[in-house]
Design a protein around this motif. Sequence first.
Motif, PDB file in Angstrom:
ATOM      1  N   GLN A  48     -12.943  24.554 -20.149  1.00 13.95           N
ATOM      2  CA  GLN A  48     -12.481  23.831 -19.100  1.00 13.95           C
ATOM      3  C   GLN A  48     -13.138  24.228 -17.763  1.00 13.95           C
ATOM      4  O   GLN A  48     -13.043  23.050 -16.578  1.00 13.95           O
ATOM      5  N   ASN A  49     -13.840  25.327 -17.388  1.00 11.42           N
ATOM      6  CA  ASN A  49     -14.023  25.742 -15.457  1.00 11.42           C
ATOM      7  C   ASN A  49     -15.453  24.973 -16.161  1.00 11.42           C
ATOM      8  O   ASN A  49     -16.236  24.671 -14.724  1.00 11.42           O
ATOM      9  N   ASP A  50     -16.385  24.367 -16.702  1.00  9.07           N
ATOM     10  CA  ASP A  50     -17.257  24.279 -16.899  1.00  9.07           C
ATOM     11  C   ASP A  50     -17.943  22.746 -18.035  1.00  9.07           C
ATOM     12  O   ASP A  50     -18.238  23.480 -19.424  1.00  9.07           O
ATOM     13  N   PRO A  51     -17.995  22.039 -17.662  1.00 10.88           N
ATOM     14  CA  PRO A  51     -18.722  21.213 -18.607  1.00 10.88           C
ATOM     15  C   PRO A  51     -19.596  21.215 -19.416  1.00 10.88           C
ATOM     16  O   PRO A  51     -19.588  20.254 -21.002  1.00 10.88           O
ATOM     17  N   ASN A  52     -20.393  22.278 -19.005  1.00 12.05           N
ATOM     18  CA  ASN A  52     -22.123  22.593 -19.659  1.00 12.05           C
ATOM     19  C   ASN A  52     -21.436  23.878 -20.513  1.00 12.05           C
ATOM     20  O   ASN A  52     -22.724  24.181 -21.125  1.00 12.05           O
ATOM     21  N   PHE A  53     -20.564  24.836 -20.406  1.00  3.77           N
ATOM     22  CA  PHE A  53     -19.985  25.596 -21.122  1.00  3.77           C
ATOM     23  C   PHE A  53     -20.846  25.546 -22.420  1.00  3.77           C
ATOM     24  O   PHE A  53     -21.077  26.949 -23.046  1.00  3.77           O
ATOM     25  N   PHE A  57     -23.420  28.608 -23.121  1.00  3.46           N
ATOM     26  CA  PHE A  57     -22.805  29.595 -24.395  1.00  3.46           C
ATOM     27  C   PHE A  57     -23.616  29.733 -25.651  1.00  3.46           C
ATOM     28  O   PHE A  57     -24.293  30.392 -26.112  1.00  3.46           O
ATOM     29  N   MET A  58     -23.721  28.210 -26.111  1.00  6.49           N
ATOM     30  CA  MET A  58     -24.794  28.366 -27.390  1.00  6.49           C
ATOM     31  C   MET A  58     -26.398  29.539 -26.809  1.00  6.49           C
ATOM     32  O   MET A  58     -26.743  29.493 -28.231  1.00  6.49           O
ATOM     33  N   LYS A  59     -27.099  28.626 -26.248  1.00  3.93           N
ATOM     34  CA  LYS A  59     -28.314  28.551 -25.650  1.00  3.93           C
ATOM     35  C   LYS A  59     -28.468  30.699 -25.740  1.00  3.93           C
ATOM     36  O   LYS A  59     -28.968  31.235 -25.958  1.00  3.93           O
ATOM     37  N   ALA A 165     -20.233  64.238 -28.626  1.00  4.74           N
ATOM     38  CA  ALA A 165     -19.662  63.269 -27.709  1.00  4.74           C
ATOM     39  C   ALA A 165     -19.516  62.065 -28.846  1.00  4.74           C
ATOM     40  O   ALA A 165     -18.610  60.805 -28.782  1.00  4.74           O
ATOM     41  N   GLY A 166     -20.756  61.598 -29.047  1.00  5.45           N
ATOM     42  CA  GLY A 166     -20.709  60.516 -30.203  1.00  5.45           C
ATOM     43  C   GLY A 166     -22.119  59.588 -29.782  1.00  5.45           C
ATOM     44  O   GLY A 166     -22.852  59.827 -28.846  1.00  5.45           O
ATOM     45  N   GLU A 167     -22.788  59.236 -30.097  1.00  6.30           N
ATOM     46  CA  GLU A 167     -24.062  57.942 -30.334  1.00  6.30           C
ATOM     47  C   GLU A 167     -23.427  57.102 -29.190  1.00  6.30           C
ATOM     48  O   GLU A 167     -22.391  56.034 -29.479  1.00  6.30           O
ATOM     49  N   PRO A 168     -24.240  56.578 -27.919  1.00  5.78           N
ATOM     50  CA  PRO A 168     -23.552  55.492 -27.309  1.00  5.78           C
ATOM     51  C   PRO A 168     -24.507  54.486 -27.295  1.00  5.78           C
ATOM     52  O   PRO A 168     -25.427  53.902 -28.376  1.00  5.78           O
ATOM     53  N   MET A 169     -23.540  53.547 -27.769  1.00  9.56           N
ATOM     54  CA  MET A 169     -23.436  51.987 -28.041  1.00  9.56           C
ATOM     55  C   MET A 169     -23.483  50.747 -27.405  1.00  9.56           C
ATOM     56  O   MET A 169     -22.406  51.061 -26.650  1.00  9.56           O
ATOM     57  N   LEU A 170     -24.083  50.619 -26.789  1.00 11.71           N
ATOM     58  CA  LEU A 170     -24.062  49.606 -25.519  1.00 11.71           C
ATOM     59  C   LEU A 170     -23.863  48.205 -25.678  1.00 11.71           C
ATOM     60  O   LEU A 170     -24.478  47.327 -27.323  1.00 11.71           O
ATOM     61  N   THR A 171     -22.419  47.727 -25.213  1.00 17.78           N
ATOM     62  CA  THR A 171     -22.292  46.500 -26.256  1.00 17.78           C
ATOM     63  C   THR A 171     -22.223  45.239 -24.728  1.00 17.78           C
ATOM     64  O   THR A 171     -22.147  45.718 -24.014  1.00 17.78           O
ATOM     65  N   ASP A 172     -21.248  44.000 -25.390  1.00 17.45           N
ATOM     66  CA  ASP A 172     -21.076  42.992 -23.918  1.00 17.45           C
ATOM     67  C   ASP A 172     -21.963  42.253 -23.413  1.00 17.45           C
ATOM     68  O   ASP A 172     -22.418  41.902 -21.794  1.00 17.45           O
ATOM     69  N   PHE A 173     -23.131  42.685 -24.068  1.00 16.53           N
ATOM     70  CA  PHE A 173     -23.869  41.592 -23.417  1.00 16.53           C
ATOM     71  C   PHE A 173     -23.835  40.576 -23.102  1.00 16.53           C
ATOM     72  O   PHE A 173     -23.156  39.684 -23.496  1.00 16.53           O
ATOM     73  N   GLY A 174     -24.156  39.814 -21.768  1.00 12.55           N
ATOM     74  CA  GLY A 174     -24.098  38.344 -22.099  1.00 12.55           C
ATOM     75  C   GLY A 174     -22.451  38.083 -21.700  1.00 12.55           C
ATOM     76  O   GLY A 174     -23.077  36.465 -20.839  1.00 12.55           O
ATOM     77  N   ILE A 175     -21.970  38.972 -21.276  1.00 14.79           N
ATOM     78  CA  ILE A 175     -20.357  37.775 -20.830  1.00 14.79           C
ATOM     79  C   ILE A 175     -20.691  38.173 -19.269  1.00 14.79           C
ATOM     80  O   ILE A 175     -19.911  36.796 -18.765  1.00 14.79           O
ATOM     81  N   ALA A 176     -21.113  38.506 -18.869  1.00 14.14           N
ATOM     82  CA  ALA A 176     -21.074  38.861 -17.641  1.00 14.14           C
ATOM     83  C   ALA A 176     -21.595  37.780 -16.538  1.00 14.14           C
ATOM     84  O   ALA A 176     -21.622  36.690 -15.435  1.00 14.14           O
ATOM     85  N   HIS A 177     -22.473  36.997 -17.807  1.00 13.17           N
ATOM     86  CA  HIS A 177     -23.358  35.040 -17.192  1.00 13.17           C
ATOM     87  C   HIS A 177     -22.993  34.450 -17.446  1.00 13.17           C
ATOM     88  O   HIS A 177     -23.033  33.076 -16.973  1.00 13.17           O
ATOM     89  N   LEU A 178     -21.065  34.530 -18.214  1.00  9.15           N
ATOM     90  CA  LEU A 178     -20.748  32.967 -18.837  1.00  9.15           C
ATOM     91  C   LEU A 178     -19.990  31.872 -17.258  1.00  9.15           C
ATOM     92  O   LEU A 178     -19.842  32.568 -16.746  1.00  9.15           O
ATOM     93  N   PRO A 179     -20.597  30.615 -17.591  1.00 11.20           N
ATOM     94  CA  PRO A 179     -19.882  30.443 -16.242  1.00 11.20           C
ATOM     95  C   PRO A 179     -18.255  30.590 -16.531  1.00 11.20           C
ATOM     96  O   PRO A 179     -17.490  30.204 -17.210  1.00 11.20           O
ATOM     97  N   GLY A 180     -18.244  30.314 -15.056  1.00  9.79           N
ATOM     98  CA  GLY A 180     -16.282  29.958 -14.908  1.00  9.79           C
ATOM     99  C   GLY A 180     -16.303  32.050 -14.829  1.00  9.79           C
ATOM    100  O   GLY A 180     -14.594  32.133 -14.762  1.00  9.79           O
ATOM    101  N   ASN A 181     -17.098  32.575 -15.461  1.00  6.27           N
ATOM    102  CA  ASN A 181     -16.528  34.297 -15.155  1.00  6.27           C
ATOM    103  C   ASN A 181     -17.380  35.463 -14.696  1.00  6.27           C
ATOM    104  O   ASN A 181     -17.532  36.434 -14.471  1.00  6.27           O
ATOM    105  N   ASN A 182     -17.342  34.803 -13.572  1.00  5.16           N
ATOM    106  CA  ASN A 182     -18.608  35.569 -12.021  1.00  5.16           C
ATOM    107  C   ASN A 182     -17.637  36.629 -12.023  1.00  5.16           C
ATOM    108  O   ASN A 182     -17.688  37.547 -11.255  1.00  5.16           O
ATOM    109  N   ASN A 183     -16.041  36.610 -11.767  1.00  2.00           N
ATOM    110  CA  ASN A 183     -15.964  37.809 -11.572  1.00  2.00           C
ATOM    111  C   ASN A 183     -15.236  39.212 -12.684  1.00  2.00           C
ATOM    112  O   ASN A 183     -14.927  39.880 -12.403  1.00  2.00           O
ATOM    113  N   ASN A 184     -16.403  39.155 -14.214  1.00  2.00           N
ATOM    114  CA  ASN A 184     -15.832  40.145 -14.488  1.00  2.00           C
ATOM    115  C   ASN A 184     -16.705  41.266 -13.999  1.00  2.00           C
ATOM    116  O   ASN A 184     -16.406  41.968 -14.925  1.00  2.00           O
TER     117      ASN A 184
END
Length: 312
Positions: A48-53, A57-59, A165-184
Amino acid sequence: MNATPRRLGKYELQELLGYGSTGEVWKGVDRQSRQDVAVKMLHPDLLQNDPNFITFFMKEWQGITALHHPNIVQVREANISRPSESSNETTPYIVMDYIEGQTTLVKSIQRTSHMGMFPPVAEIVNLFTRVGATVDYAHEQGIVHNNIKPSNILLDIKNTTHLPAGEPMLTDFGIAHLPGNNNNVSTLYISPEQVKGEEANPRSDIYALGVILYEVCTGVLPFQGESSMAIMMHHLNTLPTSPMLINPNIPLPLSEVILRAMAKDPKTRFATATLLAGQTNNRREHSSHNCPPGIEPENTCTHPWNHRRSAR
C-alpha cells in the motif's frame, strides 16, 4: 497475519519462528519435495505504501534467487500470494532454505565479546575470511546487501568444520531495498553515506563489516546514543575510539585495519571484503612475529584477547 498454521502456494506453514518490522518468518514444508523451508511473509502494508511495489519486488528478487554460494542462505522463490477463499490479503513472500540447528552471530557476540571473553584471533580471521568471500561474491553479481549486521549472519552449529561457533550463513539480501522499508537498515551498522541518503554501494557493506569487527574485538559498539538519529550522526561525524584503547590486548596494526574499514570516506576503505579479511590475517601474523620478550605467540600476541577484557 497471524500465528495459525496455513498453506501458502505449495508450502505448508507449520511454525512461527519470529517476526519483525518487515513481516513474519515461518518454518514450513514444500509439499512437493517434502523439504523444510523458511518462509518470510512480508507485511501487506508494504504494497500500500508504493503502487510499484510488486513490480520492484519481483524484479529485485530475480537477482537474489540467482545467488548460489555455500555461505548464503539460498532464496528458492519470491512470489505474491493473491487473495483467496482463506485470505483476502495480497502477501509478498520469500522462500529460503531452512537451516536446522542455527543461531546468529549476534547471540555468539553476546555470549563472548560482550562478556569480555574474546574469541581467538584465528577464529575471528576465519569468520571474516568466509563472510568476506561471501560478500564479494554477491558484489560480483551486482548485489549489495545494504544491511549487514550480526543478526543477518546465521551460524550453522551443525557444521563446525571451519569454525567452532558454526559455519556463517549470510541472509536477508534485498530486504533493506524494499520500497516503504527505508527504516529497516540498522542504525548501529549504517555507513556515513547511507546516513546522508545516498544509495548503498559495495563499500557500504565493508563499513558494516568493520563495525562488526570492532564489536567482536572490543565487546562494544563504536557509536551509541539515546536515539537512532544520534547514533547516525555519530556515524557521519564522529571518529570511533581506537579499538586498542578499549581492549589493550589488540595490537596496533589490527586496530588500524578496523579503523580503515570504518573510514568516513568510502574511497579510503578496503576495496573488497576479502582484502579486509586478508589484512586482518596479515596483522595477526605480523603481531605474532613481534611479541615482546618473554611472551609466547600462542598467548597474547597470536590470541591477544583470549582473556577477559581489562577493567575500565
